[in-house]
Design an enzyme around this catalytic site. Sequence first.
Site, PDB file in Angstrom:
ATOM      1  CE  LYS A 129      -4.415  -1.942   1.231  1.00  0.00           C
ATOM      2  NZ  LYS A 129      -5.433  -2.243   2.208  1.00  0.00           N
ATOM      3  NE  ARG A 185      -7.622  -8.574   0.356  1.00  0.00           N
ATOM      4  CZ  ARG A 185      -7.212  -7.734  -0.590  1.00  0.00           C
ATOM      5  NH1 ARG A 185      -6.212  -6.900  -0.363  1.00  0.00           N
ATOM      6  NH2 ARG A 185      -7.802  -7.721  -1.777  1.00  0.00           N
TER       7      ARG A 185
END
Length: 285
Positions: A230, A265
Amino acid sequence: MSRTRAARDTKRAGTPTSGSGPVLIGILNVTPDSFSDGGDFFDPESAANHAATMLDEGAEIIDVGGESTRPGSDPVPQEEEVRRVVPAMERILAARPDAVISIDTYRAETAAAALEAGAAFVNDVTALRGDPRMASVVAETGCPVVLMHMEGEPKTMQREPHYEDVVREVREFLAQRADYAVASGVRPENVIVDPGIGFGKNLEHNLALLRDLDVLVGLGFPVLVGASRKRFIGTITGVEEARERVFGTVATTVLAYEKGARYFRVHDVRANRDALAVAEAVLRA
Ligand code: HH2
């Protein structure tokens, strides 16, 4: 009972939520526009091949998504979402019947179609707020569900997110959504909570949530962390290319595991698996 349904129910009964130890969830974005791998696995064959690779590398669950939720993204029509995810899932399950698949959607109809096709988990980034029928689909199926915190919606969520105390507010939100899920008939042991790293959060918010993850673990539900590749990792490291943020991602995985997170994840399964294996060995020594 159909073979698919029987296999799926057996898998649900034995989902990794009932064991102990870290669980890696491999990300499979069947989308043209995801932030780090958009277009890579858009056709069912390449999706199934990538799922097989992630399973071989140590993923216990494959999270299949048909709509990008990256900041600024637009929703896709529901029928198109199903057209993307169901053929990919069928292809994965044809090649790997034991695969545990999670469906990343906030739409009840998409979740129902995916569960019918053999998915065993629902990953809802709106924590059952996006579709009033989602809670009953999850409750009736008896499957685990991920409830994620998000401030705002993907289109606008990164425009100056603001909190008085991000950790307290995320904790309260997740506690309320878990109560709602249980009141709607979801079994408490099927609830997984997720702080929603990057969803309506700036760098400071993401860091506070990772630093104080134990506060969320204290809710008593397994915690999932989705920090993989991210933006905030790029901000810290200066790595612009999302797919090259693997080393930074691994740091979040190890720290989150040490704080008590259970599910991770990730896009890069092998790197995270090795890091978790070492972290687990040290913590258990
Ligand atoms: N992050 C993304 C998507 N789904 N689900 C959960 N539970 N937690 C997350 O942090 C999370 C999620 C965004 O990442 P990605 O799927 O790689 O990108 P995109 O939304 O662009 O497809």
